[in-house]
Design an enzyme around this catalytic site. Structure first.
Site, PDB file in Angstrom:
ATOM      1  CG  PHE A 160      18.264   7.482 -55.648  1.00 13.42           C
ATOM      2  CD1 PHE A 160      17.004   8.000 -55.904  1.00 13.42           C
ATOM      3  CD2 PHE A 160      18.569   6.221 -56.130  1.00 13.42           C
ATOM      4  CE1 PHE A 160      16.062   7.277 -56.625  1.00 13.42           C
ATOM      5  CE2 PHE A 160      17.640   5.489 -56.844  1.00 13.42           C
ATOM      6  CZ  PHE A 160      16.384   6.017 -57.094  1.00 13.42           C
ATOM      7  CD  GLU A 161      23.044  11.209 -51.103  1.00 12.34           C
ATOM      8  OE1 GLU A 161      22.848  12.437 -51.090  1.00 12.34           O
ATOM      9  OE2 GLU A 161      22.781  10.481 -50.130  1.00 12.34           O
TER      10      GLU A 161
END
Length: 145
Positions: free
Chosen positions: A53-54
């Site tokens: 997700f980063e």
């Protein structure tokens, strides 16, 4: 039909030739080898979820947030304003070192961050996408660790 084929082809041409996006299981293996499995009580699945997700598993990702005046570097999008040499440098690392696909310095810095009072909550992406997920196990599905 022709237009969609041409656009698809152009999309492939626009991907940087040195793109270093890693596979999910490669990321899991490197994070495990770096000692993140159950580090400070956080499972390896949490770390892999965070990495997705980063940065979508891209250890060379750099993101500039103009509004909040910071940049994120590497797999975990570690912020420059506190953690690397373009800020307070609490990890004692160059921001460019956080872009290395071997992940050693990224993992070392992530350990420093997670030891803080917020733990993995220091990453809003973890709080929003991983913290209360009941499907974390999927991040290691099929990985030989």
């Amino acid at each position: 039909m022709k237009a969609s084929v041409v656009l698809t082809f152009l999309g492939y041409l626009m991907v940087p030739s040195g793109a270093a996006v890693l596979g999910r299981c490669v990321v899991a293996k490197r994070l495990q080898e770096g000692g993140l499995s159950n580090f400070e009580g956080y499972s390896l699945e949490n770390w892999v979820c965070l990495a997705y997700f980063e940065s979508k598993f891209n250890p060379e990702a750099v993101y500039e947030n103009v509004r909040e005046a910071y940049m994120g570097f590497g797999l975990f999008q570690i912020r420059n304003n506190d953690w690397c040499d373009k800020g307070r440098n609490l990890c004692h690392v160059s921001c460019s070192d956080l872009l290395d696909p071997n992940l050693k310095k990224t993992i070392k810095c992530a350990k420093e961050i997670v030891k803080g009072k917020k733990g993995m909550g220091a990453w809003p992406a973890w709080t929003m996408n991983c913290q209360y997920s009941d499907t974390l196990a999927r991040w290691l599905d099929g990985c030989k660790l």
